[in-house]
Structure formats: structure tokens, C-alpha cells
Design a protein around this motif. Sequence first.
Motif, PDB file in Angstrom:
ATOM      1  N   MET B  92       0.801  -1.225   0.000  1.00 50.97           N
ATOM      2  CA  MET B  92       0.000   0.000   0.000  1.00 50.97           C
ATOM      3  C   MET B  92       0.837   1.280   0.000  1.00 50.97           C
ATOM      4  SD  MET B  92      -2.995  -0.667  -0.431  1.00 50.97           S
ATOM      5  CE  MET B  92      -3.885   0.854  -0.142  1.00 50.97           C
ATOM      6  N   LEU B  93       2.107   1.162   0.413  1.00 52.58           N
ATOM      7  CA  LEU B  93       2.894   2.377   0.628  1.00 52.58           C
ATOM      8  C   LEU B  93       3.087   3.205  -0.642  1.00 52.58           C
ATOM      9  CD1 LEU B  93       5.647   1.354   3.212  1.00 52.58           C
ATOM     10  CD2 LEU B  93       3.337   2.177   3.586  1.00 52.58           C
ATOM     11  N   LYS B  94       3.336   2.507  -1.758  1.00 56.37           N
ATOM     12  CA  LYS B  94       3.681   3.236  -2.979  1.00 56.37           C
ATOM     13  C   LYS B  94       2.474   3.687  -3.808  1.00 56.37           C
ATOM     14  CE  LYS B  94       7.472   1.928  -5.557  1.00 56.37           C
ATOM     15  NZ  LYS B  94       8.328   0.897  -6.181  1.00 56.37           N
ATOM     16  N   VAL B  95       1.280   3.203  -3.426  1.00 60.77           N
ATOM     17  CA  VAL B  95       0.111   3.508  -4.258  1.00 60.77           C
ATOM     18  C   VAL B  95      -0.200   5.005  -4.208  1.00 60.77           C
ATOM     19  CG1 VAL B  95      -2.299   2.953  -4.746  1.00 60.77           C
ATOM     20  CG2 VAL B  95      -0.828   1.258  -3.693  1.00 60.77           C
ATOM     21  N   PRO B  96      -0.241   5.660  -5.370  1.00 56.18           N
ATOM     22  CA  PRO B  96      -0.539   7.094  -5.358  1.00 56.18           C
ATOM     23  C   PRO B  96      -2.015   7.362  -5.057  1.00 56.18           C
ATOM     24  CG  PRO B  96       0.261   6.345  -7.545  1.00 56.18           C
ATOM     25  CD  PRO B  96      -0.018   5.124  -6.727  1.00 56.18           C
ATOM     26  N   GLY B  97      -2.263   8.276  -4.127  1.00 55.56           N
ATOM     27  CA  GLY B  97      -3.617   8.766  -3.900  1.00 55.56           C
ATOM     28  C   GLY B  97      -3.833   9.981  -4.785  1.00 55.56           C
ATOM     29  N   SER B  98      -4.749  10.868  -4.398  1.00 52.50           N
ATOM     30  CA  SER B  98      -5.033  12.036  -5.250  1.00 52.50           C
ATOM     31  C   SER B  98      -3.854  12.989  -5.345  1.00 52.50           C
ATOM     32  CB  SER B  98      -6.241  12.796  -4.693  1.00 52.50           C
ATOM     33  OG  SER B  98      -7.378  11.989  -4.767  1.00 52.50           O
ATOM     34  N   HIS B  99      -3.140  13.149  -4.225  1.00 50.66           N
ATOM     35  CA  HIS B  99      -2.086  14.166  -4.214  1.00 50.66           C
ATOM     36  C   HIS B  99      -0.730  13.641  -3.751  1.00 50.66           C
ATOM     37  CE1 HIS B  99      -5.309  17.009  -4.883  1.00 50.66           C
ATOM     38  NE2 HIS B  99      -5.955  16.445  -3.888  1.00 50.66           N
ATOM     39  N   SER B 100      -0.714  12.503  -3.064  1.00 49.24           N
ATOM     40  CA  SER B 100       0.540  11.978  -2.535  1.00 49.24           C
ATOM     41  C   SER B 100       0.400  10.474  -2.332  1.00 49.24           C
ATOM     42  CB  SER B 100       0.857  12.684  -1.209  1.00 49.24           C
ATOM     43  OG  SER B 100       2.188  12.418  -0.824  1.00 49.24           O
ATOM     44  N   SER B 101       1.394   9.864  -1.685  1.00 49.79           N
ATOM     45  CA  SER B 101       1.288   8.450  -1.322  1.00 49.79           C
ATOM     46  C   SER B 101       1.789   8.322   0.112  1.00 49.79           C
ATOM     47  CB  SER B 101       2.147   7.592  -2.252  1.00 49.79           C
ATOM     48  OG  SER B 101       3.518   7.857  -2.023  1.00 49.79           O
ATOM     49  N   LEU B 102       1.507   7.184   0.744  1.00 49.44           N
ATOM     50  CA  LEU B 102       1.976   6.983   2.118  1.00 49.44           C
ATOM     51  C   LEU B 102       3.498   7.043   2.163  1.00 49.44           C
ATOM     52  CD1 LEU B 102      -0.488   4.182   3.288  1.00 49.44           C
ATOM     53  CD2 LEU B 102      -0.340   6.496   4.224  1.00 49.44           C
ATOM     54  N   GLN B 103       4.134   6.503   1.121  1.00 46.12           N
ATOM     55  CA  GLN B 103       5.601   6.522   1.073  1.00 46.12           C
ATOM     56  C   GLN B 103       6.143   7.947   1.017  1.00 46.12           C
ATOM     57  OE1 GLN B 103       7.996   3.388  -1.027  1.00 46.12           O
ATOM     58  NE2 GLN B 103       8.199   5.049  -2.498  1.00 46.12           N
ATOM     59  N   LYS B 104       5.503   8.787   0.203  1.00 41.98           N
ATOM     60  CA  LYS B 104       5.981  10.178   0.068  1.00 41.98           C
ATOM     61  C   LYS B 104       5.835  10.941   1.381  1.00 41.98           C
ATOM     62  CE  LYS B 104       5.549  10.958  -4.863  1.00 41.98           C
ATOM     63  NZ  LYS B 104       4.500  11.109  -5.863  1.00 41.98           N
ATOM     64  N   ILE B 105       4.666  10.777   2.036  1.00 38.79           N
ATOM     65  CA  ILE B 105       4.494  11.546   3.279  1.00 38.79           C
ATOM     66  C   ILE B 105       5.362  10.982   4.393  1.00 38.79           C
ATOM     67  CG2 ILE B 105       2.199  12.464   2.695  1.00 38.79           C
ATOM     68  CD1 ILE B 105       1.154  10.430   4.847  1.00 38.79           C
TER      69      ILE B 105
END
Lengths: 76, 364
Positions: B92-105
Amino acid sequence: MCLAIPALIESIKNEEADVDMGGITRRISLRLTPQAKVGDYVIVHTGYAINILDQHEARETLKLFEQLAKAAEEER
Amino acid sequence: MKFLSEFRDAGLAKGVVSQIHRRSKTPARFMEFCGGHTATILRYGIRQVLPATIEMLSGPGCPVCVTANADLDKAIALAQMPGVIVTTFGDMLKVPGSHSSLQKIKAEGADVRMVYSTMDAIHIAEENPSKRVVFLGIGFETTAPTVAASILYAEEKYLKNYYVLSTHKLCPPVIKALLASGEVNLDGLICPGHVSAVIGSRAWDFIARDYAIPCVVSGFEPLDVLQCVDMLVTQVEEGNSKVEIAYRRGVRPEGNPEALRLMHEVFEPCPAQWRGMGTIPDSGLKLRSTYQRFDAECAFDIDPGPTREPQGCICGDILRGVKTPLDCRLFGNNCTPEDPVGPCMVSSEGSCATYYLYGRNSGR
């Protein structure tokens, strides 16, 4: 995601078991398979045994493949 | 590994393959529902050994892929709250959401932790009593009982800082929606093995009965899939439509009653939003009111803002089986496993990631 692999139960303490996964020992939860015993193979998904593997059925399936392979060989 | 490597034996595969060639006369289109099966089929080159009469189609059975952006955005919003630790499975970490991903934050400082098991999330909650620990619950019926178990563990341990954001989804309702839409015509369904280990092969009876489509539950090794295809071909040639099991060592008609009992104890069905398929009634799981105090939706005021879909991404069409990754103009160019645009390129069982790794030339 639904990845699960067979592992052999080596010991059980309370609801947890130490299992052998191809040479690596891991602790898993037996919460979903309370009837599992030492010596059973269980199908492990994210640290939980989700089912007990039916060893008899596994051998029967392999026997079927062997018969089919033999038959294919003889046809040649 | 015992009960694993035997089912990868190329010598044993020859017999089943020749039987499939001998039996298959009628053109038939089979869908493998599960992304795990897509991975096996492409990794072991199963399409290449099947006769030209058989067409294989990938289905929506990848929980990471079908998670809607709105749900991802909620998890990301939770992880950005002070004092919150978000835990989830690696995919789930790398999956992009609307503006970011869990990995990015996470890289920006949010406390996001990858766990192997929900038991790890429980340990994190025990070790961090001053933090609120949220487990992002994702997965089908295979995984939902393990998340239910974690809530029961939390209750037994009197944990007051453990929560679940449930995005769990149920397989039979989505298959029903897919078939009812009439978008894809199938002559056979390869039913998911580990979902069926929990819910049982009987859960598919309605497909064989109401849609006259042969159903065979398959395991995830190459011999399992070949045996499954052989059984489907036999049903097609004999004009049958029934539910059979090609994974008898792991699946029983009734499933795992204890796992089902725990899942139903903690969760109840609810409408769920699927990427590419919209909202499907009774296809999700939410926490029952008895367990509401563990429900992240109730415990937190989550406001992720409006959702945005990635431009040009056709994951939705791929998940419904109406397009393949090779039809996407982003595939392999702007969208790769290292820098994914859509979720199907992230998960190891996503069609796009699987095609990228093994099957760029085998998309028959």
C-alpha cells in the motif's frame, strides 16, 4: 495480496505456533485455526494460519499429475 | 519447500498440458479473477503452452488495485495528523492517492510503518501508548479475518490506542456486478484460491447456477492453474456449469468456519467504492457498532478533501477486463513499477506490474 504459503507447525504455545517455512522459523497466530496440531501443515497468510493443508488431498493431486505425465509419455 | 515446489514440476506439467490440447475443441474465454493467478500465468508462461482455443483474461482480484483514491486519501490524511502512526502492508505504501502516497508523506516525516501481520500493528500499539495507531485494513476475505482477529486481540489486551480504517472488500459481490454489467462474456471463471480457503467453494455456486458459467477454484502454483484450466475445458466441452476445486489441499466446500465466524463477529457488509467499478452494494466490510471504538472512521475527524484521478490511467478498464495493460499509452513509458501512475503498476499482483515484469510479449 492473498499470498499464502504452506508451513509445518513445530510447536504450539497458547494461540501461537512456531512454523517451519522452508528452513526459516516464524511465529504465527492460530486464532483462525484453533484445531491445528504440531505436525500439521497450515496455509499461512500475513502471519495467520488461514487453513490446515490437507496432506492426503495434496498427494492425491500429485498422483493424478504423475498418471497424466506417464500417459503423455507413452503416447509419444 | 514441501507442498509447494512439487506443484512447479515442469515434467508433471506436460501430462496436463497435453490433456488440455486433446480436450479443447471449442473456443473459450476464461477469466482469472485473482491477481495472484495473473502473476502465476505470466511468470510461468502458461499462456504460451495453452491451445489457441483458450483466451485468458485478467480480472479485478487485486485489493491494492481496486482501492479507491478516496480511501487512500483518508489513510494519507490520518498519517498527517499529529500523534498518529499509520501501519499497513507493504504493497500500500507506494500507491498514489489524489495528491501523494503513504511513502511520500513518510519521507516528509509522517509516521507510516510497514507491517507483515496485524499482530505487528498490535505490538506497535502496545509499545507506543501515547500514540494512536491506525491499521489500514485492506484485502479480501483472505485478509479480513486476520484484521478481525487483531481487533479482538486489542479488546482482550484493553488497548485504547488501536484503530482500523477498513477498506476491505468482498469478492462474490464484485464478480456478480461484473457479470451483471454484460461488459465481459466469460466461458469459465478461475476462482480465487485463498479467498475460497476462507469462504469455501460453495460461495461461487450462484455463478454456475445463475450465469451458467463453469467455476473452478485454483491454487497458485503453475500445476494448480493448469489443472484448473483442464477442468474448465472439460466442463465447456461437456456443456456443464458447476463449481469444482482444483486446489483440494487448501480449499473445502465450506471454507474455514472459524475465520468466517471472526470476520462476521467484527465486521458487517456495507457498500464499497471500487476503482473502475463504482460503488457496489454489500461489497465492503465495516466494523459493527459493538466494535465502533476501534473504527478509525468514527474515532477521527478525517477530511482528505476532493479526490483526483490520475490523467490517462486506464486501471479501471483493466480491472474490469475490458482492456489490457498493453492498451494503455502510459504503460512502460510514464508508468513503471519504480514510478507508478496507477495502482495496477504498484502491486506485485497488479496486471500492469505483472505484464511489465513478465508479459510484455505474451498479451494474447
